[in-house]
Write an enzyme that holds these catalytic residues in place. Structure first.
Site, PDB file in Angstrom:
ATOM      1  N   ASP A 175      -6.148   5.610   5.052  1.00  0.00           N
ATOM      2  CA  ASP A 175      -6.454   4.479   4.176  1.00  0.00           C
ATOM      3  C   ASP A 175      -7.295   3.453   4.932  1.00  0.00           C
ATOM      4  O   ASP A 175      -7.119   2.252   4.769  1.00  0.00           O
ATOM      5  CB  ASP A 175      -5.157   3.848   3.659  1.00  0.00           C
ATOM      6  CG  ASP A 175      -5.389   2.869   2.511  1.00  0.00           C
ATOM      7  OD1 ASP A 175      -6.412   3.014   1.812  1.00  0.00           O
ATOM      8  OD2 ASP A 175      -4.567   1.956   2.323  1.00  0.00           O
ATOM      9  N   GLY A 218       1.887   0.038   8.336  1.00  0.00           N
ATOM     10  CA  GLY A 218       2.758   1.204   8.227  1.00  0.00           C
ATOM     11  C   GLY A 218       3.193   1.587   6.835  1.00  0.00           C
ATOM     12  O   GLY A 218       4.141   2.355   6.676  1.00  0.00           O
ATOM     13  N   GLY A 219       2.499   1.095   5.805  1.00  0.00           N
ATOM     14  CA  GLY A 219       2.898   1.412   4.432  1.00  0.00           C
ATOM     15  C   GLY A 219       2.863   2.896   4.122  1.00  0.00           C
ATOM     16  O   GLY A 219       3.774   3.429   3.484  1.00  0.00           O
ATOM     17  N   LYS A 258     -13.122   3.570  -0.508  1.00  0.00           N
ATOM     18  CA  LYS A 258     -13.378   2.217  -1.000  1.00  0.00           C
ATOM     19  C   LYS A 258     -14.769   2.208  -1.633  1.00  0.00           C
ATOM     20  O   LYS A 258     -15.769   2.475  -0.967  1.00  0.00           O
ATOM     21  CB  LYS A 258     -13.295   1.197   0.130  1.00  0.00           C
ATOM     22  CG  LYS A 258     -12.114   1.394   1.087  1.00  0.00           C
ATOM     23  CD  LYS A 258     -10.766   1.251   0.391  1.00  0.00           C
ATOM     24  CE  LYS A 258      -9.645   1.466   1.409  1.00  0.00           C
ATOM     25  NZ  LYS A 258      -8.298   1.362   0.799  1.00  0.00           N
ATOM     26  N   ALA A 263      -1.597   0.775  10.450  1.00  0.00           N
ATOM     27  CA  ALA A 263      -0.949  -0.540  10.452  1.00  0.00           C
ATOM     28  C   ALA A 263      -1.091  -1.246   9.101  1.00  0.00           C
ATOM     29  O   ALA A 263      -2.129  -1.143   8.449  1.00  0.00           O
ATOM     30  CB  ALA A 263      -1.560  -1.402  11.551  1.00  0.00           C
ATOM     31  N   ASP A 321      -3.722   3.427  14.998  1.00  0.00           N
ATOM     32  CA  ASP A 321      -4.271   2.125  14.617  1.00  0.00           C
ATOM     33  C   ASP A 321      -4.165   1.186  15.811  1.00  0.00           C
ATOM     34  O   ASP A 321      -3.153   1.191  16.518  1.00  0.00           O
ATOM     35  CB  ASP A 321      -3.520   1.529  13.426  1.00  0.00           C
ATOM     36  CG  ASP A 321      -4.343   0.478  12.692  1.00  0.00           C
ATOM     37  OD1 ASP A 321      -4.763  -0.505  13.335  1.00  0.00           O
ATOM     38  OD2 ASP A 321      -4.569   0.632  11.479  1.00  0.00           O
ATOM     39  N   ASP A 350      -9.080   4.401  18.146  1.00  0.00           N
ATOM     40  CA  ASP A 350      -9.999   4.434  17.004  1.00  0.00           C
ATOM     41  C   ASP A 350      -9.705   5.661  16.140  1.00  0.00           C
ATOM     42  O   ASP A 350      -9.725   6.797  16.627  1.00  0.00           O
ATOM     43  CB  ASP A 350     -11.436   4.485  17.529  1.00  0.00           C
ATOM     44  CG  ASP A 350     -12.480   4.416  16.426  1.00  0.00           C
ATOM     45  OD1 ASP A 350     -12.114   4.549  15.238  1.00  0.00           O
ATOM     46  OD2 ASP A 350     -13.666   4.228  16.746  1.00  0.00           O
ATOM     47  N   SER A 374       0.819  -1.215   0.000  1.00  0.00           N
ATOM     48  CA  SER A 374       0.000   0.000   0.000  1.00  0.00           C
ATOM     49  C   SER A 374       0.850   1.262   0.000  1.00  0.00           C
ATOM     50  O   SER A 374       0.356   2.339  -0.334  1.00  0.00           O
ATOM     51  CB  SER A 374      -0.944   0.013   1.204  1.00  0.00           C
ATOM     52  OG  SER A 374      -0.219   0.208   2.411  1.00  0.00           O
TER      53      SER A 374
END
Length: 352
Positions: A273, A220-221, A302, A218, A237, A257, A187
Site C-alpha cells: 500500500d 501496520g494496518g 493511487k 507502517a 518500512d 526501501d 487502512s
C-alpha cells in the site's frame, strides 16, 4: 417473461465516468449495443440496451468480476417514474413478476450519496409492507436471483435482479466492516475487504503459518490483518510499526526501501500500500511475480486526477506484458473497493 432493458451499476461518487467507460467496453465486446446515462456525483450509472433481447441473450458474457469501478451490477427494468403515493407496491410487483418467476431475497437500496441517504427513513418504512406483498415472489432458494429496488426518489425507482454467483453479496455492494480497536490504522479495512472480494478459497489461501511481505507497512494496518490470521510477516518500512505487532512474535520489521527489498525465498503473500505512481507499483509487482517471489499479491494503485480508467488499464498491460514474456500463468483482477478512495486495489495470483 420481460427482458431487462438496462444495466444499473453502483459506484463511488465521482467515478461515474470511469464506471460508464468500462461498461461500454464490456458490452461492446459482447456485441450488445446501447448508450450510458451517467450523472456526475450521482454514484450510479445506467447502460441502456438498444435491443433488450440481445442483452438478455448475452448477459452471461458480462462478468461482474471483470469490472473495476462497479460496486454492484443489476439487470434492470425502468426507471419506474411517478409511482402512486397511495400504491407504490402494485407497479413494482408487476415489474418484478415480469422479470423473474422467483427471487431469493429482497434488497431496497439507494445511491451512496448524502442526498440519497435522506431516503433511508422511507425505505425502512416501505420494506416491511413491500416484502409482505412480494412474499409470493420470494423464497426461490439461495441460487435464485436477488430482487433489487433502487430508489431515486420516494416515487421513482429502478427494479432489477442480480445472480448470486455473479454479483456483490452485500446490499448496495458495500461490506459493512467495523474498525477493530486494536488495529493501528483505518487502512486495515482495505485489506480486509480485499480478502473478502478476491479470496475465494480462504481455507487454503490464508492458512495459519503462511509467510508474507508487507511493503510500506507502517504503522501496520495491513500487517495487522495478516497477524490476526497467524501469518508470519516481514514488514518493510522506514517508519515506526505498532509495538503490539512486534510483540506478537509473528512480525519482523525491516527499516529499508520497499522498492529495493527482495525476500531471500518466495513467500505466500505480497501486500503493498505504498504511496507511489501507479505504474511504478505495477512494475514492482510484475518484477516480483516474474521472479516467482510470491503466490498471491494484493496491491493498491493511487490514481491520477484524470484518465483514471486508462491508467488502471495501462498498469494492467504492464503486468500482463511482463508475465507473458516470462511465460508466467496468472490471474489478475482490479476493483475499486468501498474502503478505497482515489485508488483501486489489484489482486494477482500465480497459477502453477
Amino acid at each position: 417473461m420481460t427482458s431487462p432493458s438496462s444495466i444499473l451499476l453502483y459506484c463511488r461518487r465521482g467515478f461515474e465516468k470511469e464506471c460508464a467507460a468500462e461498461i461500454l467496453v464490456q458490452t461492446q465486446a459482447a456485441g450488445i449495443s446501447g448508450h450510458v446515462r451517467a450523472k456526475e456525483n450521482s454514484a450510479y450509472v445506467v447502460f441502456v440496451a438498444h435491443e433488450p433481447e440481445i442483452l438478455a441473450n448475452r448477459a452471461a458474457r458480462l462478468r461482474f468480476d471483470a469490472l473495476i469501478f462497479a460496486r454492484q451490477r443489476i439487470f434492470a427494468s425502468g426507471p419506474l417514474a411517478d409511482l402512486p403515493v397511495d400504491d407504490r407496491i402494485t407497479p413494482l410487483l408487476d415489474t418484478a413478476a415480469g422479470l423473474q418467476r422467483r427471487y431469493s431475497t429482497l434488497w431496497l437500496e439507494t445511491a451512496d450519496t448524502n442526498e440519497a441517504k435522506e431516503l433511508a427513513a422511507f425505505t425502512r418504512k416501505f420494506e416491511r409492507p413491500f416484502a409482505a406483498a412480494a412474499a409470493g415472489l420470494l423464497g426461490g432458494g439461495p441460487q435464485a436471483p436477488r430482487l433489487h429496488v433502487f430508489f431515486l426518489t420516494s416515487t421513482a425507482a429502478y427494479l432489477g435482479y442480480t445472480l448470486p454467483d455473479d454479483s456483490a453479496p452485500w446490499p448496495c455492494g458495500i461490506p459493512r466492516l467495523k474498525l477493530p480497536r486494536s488495529a493501528p490504522s483505518r487502512s486495515t479495512l482495505k485489506l480486509e475487504e480485499a480478502f473478502l472480494v478476491f479470496v475465494d478459497r480462504p481455507e487454503t489461501m490464508l492458512r495459519p503459518g503462511m509467510s508474507a511481505v508487507d511493503l510500506g507497512a507502517a504503522p501496520g494496518g495491513w500487517t495487522w490483518q495478516l497477524v490476526r490470521r497467524h501469518i508470519r510477516t516481514t514488514a518493510v518500512d522506514n517508519g515506526n510499526l505498532d509495538p503490539a505487532l512486534l510483540d506478537s512474535g509473528l512480525v519482523t520489521h525491516l527499516r529499508t526501501d520497499g522498492f529495493r527489498f527482495r525476500p531471500s525465498r518466495p513467500v505466500d503473500w505480497l501486500v503493498c500500500d505504498m504511496v507511489e505512481q501507479p505504474s511504478r507499483i505495477a512494475r514492482l509487482v510484475a518484477d516480483w511475480a516474474a521472479d516467482g517471489a510470491f503466490r498471491y499479491a494484493v496491491f493498491n494503485l493511487k490514481l491520477p486526477m484524470n484518465r483514471r480508467y486508462e491508467e488502471v488499464e495501462r498498469c494492467r498491460g504492464l503486468i500482463e506484458e511482463r508475465l507473458a514474456a516470462q511465460g508466467v500463468s496468472h490471474r489478475l483482477r482490479f476493483r475499486q473497493l468501498y474502503h478505497d478512495r482515489e485508488e483501486v486495489t489489484g489482486f494477482l495470483e500465480l497459477v502453477s
